[in-house]
Design a protein around this motif. Structure first.
Motif, PDB file in Angstrom:
ATOM      1  N   ALA A  84       0.848  -1.196   0.000  1.00  0.00           N
ATOM      2  CA  ALA A  84       0.000   0.000   0.000  1.00  0.00           C
ATOM      3  C   ALA A  84       0.882   1.244   0.000  1.00  0.00           C
ATOM      4  CB  ALA A  84      -0.902   0.004   1.235  1.00  0.00           C
ATOM      5  N   PRO A  85       0.504   2.269  -0.769  1.00  0.00           N
ATOM      6  CA  PRO A  85       1.340   3.472  -0.854  1.00  0.00           C
ATOM      7  C   PRO A  85       1.730   4.058   0.505  1.00  0.00           C
ATOM      8  CG  PRO A  85      -0.371   3.564  -2.509  1.00  0.00           C
ATOM      9  CD  PRO A  85      -0.658   2.345  -1.656  1.00  0.00           C
ATOM     10  N   ALA A  86       0.792   4.147   1.438  1.00  0.00           N
ATOM     11  CA  ALA A  86       1.078   4.752   2.743  1.00  0.00           C
ATOM     12  C   ALA A  86       1.984   3.887   3.615  1.00  0.00           C
ATOM     13  CB  ALA A  86      -0.226   5.039   3.486  1.00  0.00           C
ATOM     14  N   ALA A  87       2.122   2.603   3.268  1.00  0.00           N
ATOM     15  CA  ALA A  87       2.921   1.682   4.088  1.00  0.00           C
ATOM     16  C   ALA A  87       4.326   1.481   3.543  1.00  0.00           C
ATOM     17  CB  ALA A  87       2.205   0.333   4.179  1.00  0.00           C
ATOM     18  N   ARG A  88       4.639   2.069   2.409  1.00  0.00           N
ATOM     19  CA  ARG A  88       5.955   1.872   1.799  1.00  0.00           C
ATOM     20  C   ARG A  88       7.047   2.535   2.642  1.00  0.00           C
ATOM     21  NH1 ARG A  88       3.662   2.930  -4.343  1.00  0.00           N
ATOM     22  NH2 ARG A  88       2.271   1.102  -4.263  1.00  0.00           N
ATOM     23  N   GLY A  89       8.200   1.866   2.701  1.00  0.00           N
ATOM     24  CA  GLY A  89       9.322   2.406   3.459  1.00  0.00           C
ATOM     25  C   GLY A  89       9.254   2.135   4.953  1.00  0.00           C
ATOM     26  N   HIS A  90       8.342   1.238   5.360  1.00  0.00           N
ATOM     27  CA  HIS A  90       8.171   0.939   6.792  1.00  0.00           C
ATOM     28  C   HIS A  90       8.416  -0.530   7.132  1.00  0.00           C
ATOM     29  CE1 HIS A  90       6.620   4.954   7.618  1.00  0.00           C
ATOM     30  NE2 HIS A  90       5.894   4.838   6.523  1.00  0.00           N
ATOM     31  N   GLY A  91       9.088  -1.263   6.241  1.00  0.00           N
ATOM     32  CA  GLY A  91       9.414  -2.658   6.529  1.00  0.00           C
ATOM     33  C   GLY A  91       8.334  -3.648   6.156  1.00  0.00           C
ATOM     34  N   VAL A  92       7.266  -3.188   5.531  1.00  0.00           N
ATOM     35  CA  VAL A  92       6.154  -4.072   5.180  1.00  0.00           C
ATOM     36  C   VAL A  92       6.573  -5.065   4.093  1.00  0.00           C
ATOM     37  CG1 VAL A  92       3.796  -4.170   4.291  1.00  0.00           C
ATOM     38  CG2 VAL A  92       4.442  -2.375   5.909  1.00  0.00           C
ATOM     39  N   ALA A  93       7.277  -4.603   3.067  1.00  0.00           N
ATOM     40  CA  ALA A  93       7.734  -5.501   2.004  1.00  0.00           C
ATOM     41  C   ALA A  93       8.713  -6.534   2.562  1.00  0.00           C
ATOM     42  CB  ALA A  93       8.374  -4.712   0.870  1.00  0.00           C
ATOM     43  N   HIS A  94       9.576  -6.120   3.462  1.00  0.00           N
ATOM     44  CA  HIS A  94      10.517  -7.047   4.110  1.00  0.00           C
ATOM     45  C   HIS A  94       9.745  -8.155   4.823  1.00  0.00           C
ATOM     46  CE1 HIS A  94      13.467  -8.513   7.024  1.00  0.00           C
ATOM     47  NE2 HIS A  94      14.411  -8.009   6.237  1.00  0.00           N
ATOM     48  N   HIS A  95       8.720  -7.767   5.593  1.00  0.00           N
ATOM     49  CA  HIS A  95       7.895  -8.750   6.299  1.00  0.00           C
ATOM     50  C   HIS A  95       7.209  -9.684   5.305  1.00  0.00           C
ATOM     51  CE1 HIS A  95       5.253 -10.200   9.603  1.00  0.00           C
ATOM     52  NE2 HIS A  95       4.399 -10.360   8.608  1.00  0.00           N
ATOM     53  N   LEU A  96       6.639  -9.120   4.250  1.00  0.00           N
ATOM     54  CA  LEU A  96       5.915  -9.901   3.252  1.00  0.00           C
ATOM     55  C   LEU A  96       6.825 -10.926   2.574  1.00  0.00           C
ATOM     56  CD1 LEU A  96       3.427 -10.422   1.416  1.00  0.00           C
ATOM     57  CD2 LEU A  96       4.265  -8.566  -0.034  1.00  0.00           C
ATOM     58  N   VAL A  97       7.972 -10.483   2.074  1.00  0.00           N
ATOM     59  CA  VAL A  97       8.856 -11.391   1.347  1.00  0.00           C
ATOM     60  C   VAL A  97       9.408 -12.460   2.284  1.00  0.00           C
ATOM     61  CG1 VAL A  97      10.964 -11.561  -0.034  1.00  0.00           C
ATOM     62  CG2 VAL A  97       9.359  -9.677  -0.432  1.00  0.00           C
ATOM     63  N   THR A  98       9.730 -12.089   3.507  1.00  0.00           N
ATOM     64  CA  THR A  98      10.188 -13.076   4.492  1.00  0.00           C
ATOM     65  C   THR A  98       9.103 -14.116   4.761  1.00  0.00           C
ATOM     66  OG1 THR A  98      11.658 -11.446   5.497  1.00  0.00           O
ATOM     67  CG2 THR A  98      11.089 -13.363   6.837  1.00  0.00           C
ATOM     68  N   ALA A  99       7.858 -13.676   4.891  1.00  0.00           N
ATOM     69  CA  ALA A  99       6.738 -14.604   5.103  1.00  0.00           C
ATOM     70  C   ALA A  99       6.576 -15.539   3.911  1.00  0.00           C
ATOM     71  CB  ALA A  99       5.447 -13.825   5.347  1.00  0.00           C
ATOM     72  N   MET A 100       6.764 -15.021   2.703  1.00  0.00           N
ATOM     73  CA  MET A 100       6.623 -15.851   1.497  1.00  0.00           C
ATOM     74  C   MET A 100       7.763 -16.869   1.399  1.00  0.00           C
ATOM     75  SD  MET A 100       3.731 -14.896   0.319  1.00  0.00           S
ATOM     76  CE  MET A 100       3.677 -15.746  -1.272  1.00  0.00           C
TER      77      MET A 100
END
Length: 159
Positions: A84-100
């Motif tokens: 989500a645009p507002a969540a970028r740069g806050h570690g969300v993608a890191h969490h997502l890719v690690t979960a995947m």
């Protein structure tokens, strides 16, 4: 921000469709889709893929990804990654890719996880190596507007 993840639900689709903010962003996430992303396009992709997962915080969906290839004991290939645009740069993608990656290892006993990232997607190109992905190939592709782009292929191999 406390992040959790779970399988995607049909009620998440409309929210996820709002994440790509431009034709370029949609192309990074889902090259075959047309902008703007519609619930039908995304639902069809989810139906054809495996492991569709969302990240949320306090009940708000913040990110999404799945596998377009999921071979038991083989390769899982990550796709449709978007935050989500507002969540970028806050570690969300890191969490997502690690979960995947964890899902690939636990549910599919994967030996490798692959991800592909277009050359204009600076955030992705910087994130994936931090998570242990190593480039192994580059393919020429055509962007939504007809321009030439490079698709950088990366993988993480488990010993």
């Amino acid at each position: 921000m406390h992040l959790t993840h779970r399988p995607v639900q049909p009620d998440d689709v409309a929210t996820l469709c709002s994440f790509p903010q431009s034709p370029d962003e949609l192309f990074y996430m889902f090259p075959k889709a047309s902008y703007p992303l519609t619930p039908t396009q995304l639902s069809d992709a989810i139906a054809q893929r495996s492991g569709s997962t969302v990240v949320e915080s306090n009940g708000t969906v913040l990110a999404f990804a799945n596998f377009y290839k999921a071979e038991y004991g083989g390769v899982c290939a990550l796709g449709n990654v978007v935050v989500a645009p507002a969540a970028r740069g806050h570690g969300v993608a890191h969490h997502l890719v690690t979960a995947m990656i964890d899902l690939a290892r636990q549910q599919y006993a994967a030996r490798e996880v692959w991800v592909s990232c277009f050359n204009h997607n600076t955030a992705g190109l910087l994130l994936y190596p931090q998570l242990g992905f190593v480039p192994f190939g580059i393919e020429e592709r055509q962007a939504w507007d007809g321009t030439r782009v490079a698709l950088v292929q990366m993988k993480q191999v488990f010993s």
